[in-house]
Write a protein that holds these residues in place. Structure first.
Motif, short mmCIF file in Angstrom:
data_model
loop_
_atom_site.label_atom_id
_atom_site.label_comp_id
_atom_site.label_asym_id
_atom_site.label_seq_id
_atom_site.Cartn_x
_atom_site.Cartn_y
_atom_site.Cartn_z
N SER A 98 1.16 -1.05 -0.19
CA SER A 98 0.23 0.03 -0.19
C SER A 98 1.09 1.06 0.10
O SER A 98 1.57 1.25 0.82
CB SER A 98 -1.10 0.29 0.64
N THR A 117 -2.22 -0.52 -3.87
CA THR A 117 -3.38 -0.18 -3.18
C THR A 117 -2.24 1.71 -3.48
O THR A 117 -1.08 1.89 -2.58
CB THR A 117 -4.11 -0.21 -1.76
N ASN A 134 -5.17 -5.31 -7.07
CA ASN A 134 -5.54 -4.61 -5.06
C ASN A 134 -4.61 -5.52 -4.50
O ASN A 134 -4.87 -6.48 -3.87
CB ASN A 134 -6.89 -4.91 -4.57
N PHE A 148 -8.79 0.16 -3.75
CA PHE A 148 -8.14 0.14 -4.54
C PHE A 148 -6.97 1.24 -5.43
O PHE A 148 -6.19 1.74 -4.84
CB PHE A 148 -8.37 -0.24 -6.11
N GLY A 167 -11.62 -3.69 -6.54
CA GLY A 167 -11.47 -2.53 -5.45
C GLY A 167 -12.32 -1.34 -5.55
O GLY A 167 -13.29 -1.30 -6.39
#
Length: 189
Positions: A98, A117, A134, A148, A167
């Motif tokens: 992420s 992400t 995602n 996402f 997502g």
């Protein structure tokens, strides 16, 4: 159009349905869930360790903390344009995870199967024929796992990804899709 109605004034609804509030998206609300922070000074912070990676140019360019190039395997596909305040992702060497971007984010390709992400304070522009999925961190709740793309301004998704994009995609302003994108999820703008 059959089944449609007219709606005028604040809070009105058409067809007798209950009103539904649309949340205002604030990218900073999601910063605490990031694995990596791409800072507006061109450095990358690995949140779990606190390590800060800096790009240096000896030997063709390296992402480094304590040892020259020790971040290349994770961040070699990322670059920062300070004049534009924009982070770019390329086709190789970007770790799954992420990412929180201080500024704008753009890519015309990414590593195959990149699980990510992206939460950007500015815009997010995914182009090309990305093979992206995602990222789902098992330590996060389902609602966070479903995110996402989030952008503080616009999201643009173009090209023809080789897979279905799954997502939640949200922008504080506009969202644009072009090309042939298969999406399973929610869009809020």
């Amino acid at each position: 159009m059959p089944g449609s109605g007219t709606c005028t004034g604040t809070g009105c609804v058409a067809g007798g349905v209950a009103p539904e509030d649309i949340p205002i998206i604030e990218p900073s609300d999601f910063k605490s869930f990031a694995d990596y922070i791409l800072n507006d000074d061109g450095t990358i912070e690995e949140v779990s360790s606190g390590d800060i990676y800096t790009f240096t140019n000896p030997g063709g360019g390296n992402w480094s903390t304590s040892t020259t190039g020790d971040g290349n395997a994770n961040f070699g596909g990322l670059s920062y344009n300070s004049a534009q305040g924009k982070w770019d992702a390329g086709n190789s060497d970007i770790t799954d995870g992420s990412f929180y971007i201080e500024g704008d984010f753009s890519t015309t390709g990414c590593p195959p199967g990149w699980a990510t992400t992206i939460v950007a304070e500015g815009y997010s522009d995914f182009g090309g024929n990305a093979d992206v999925v995602n990222f789902k961190d098992a330590n996060d709740t389902q609602d966070i796992q479903d995110i996402f793309l989030i952008a503080g301004t616009d999201v643009e998704f173009s090209g023809t990804p080789s897979n279905t994009i799954q997502g939640f995609i949200a922008a504080k302003e506009q969202i644009s899709f072009s090309g042939s994108v298969n999406l399973e999820g929610f869009i809020v703008a």
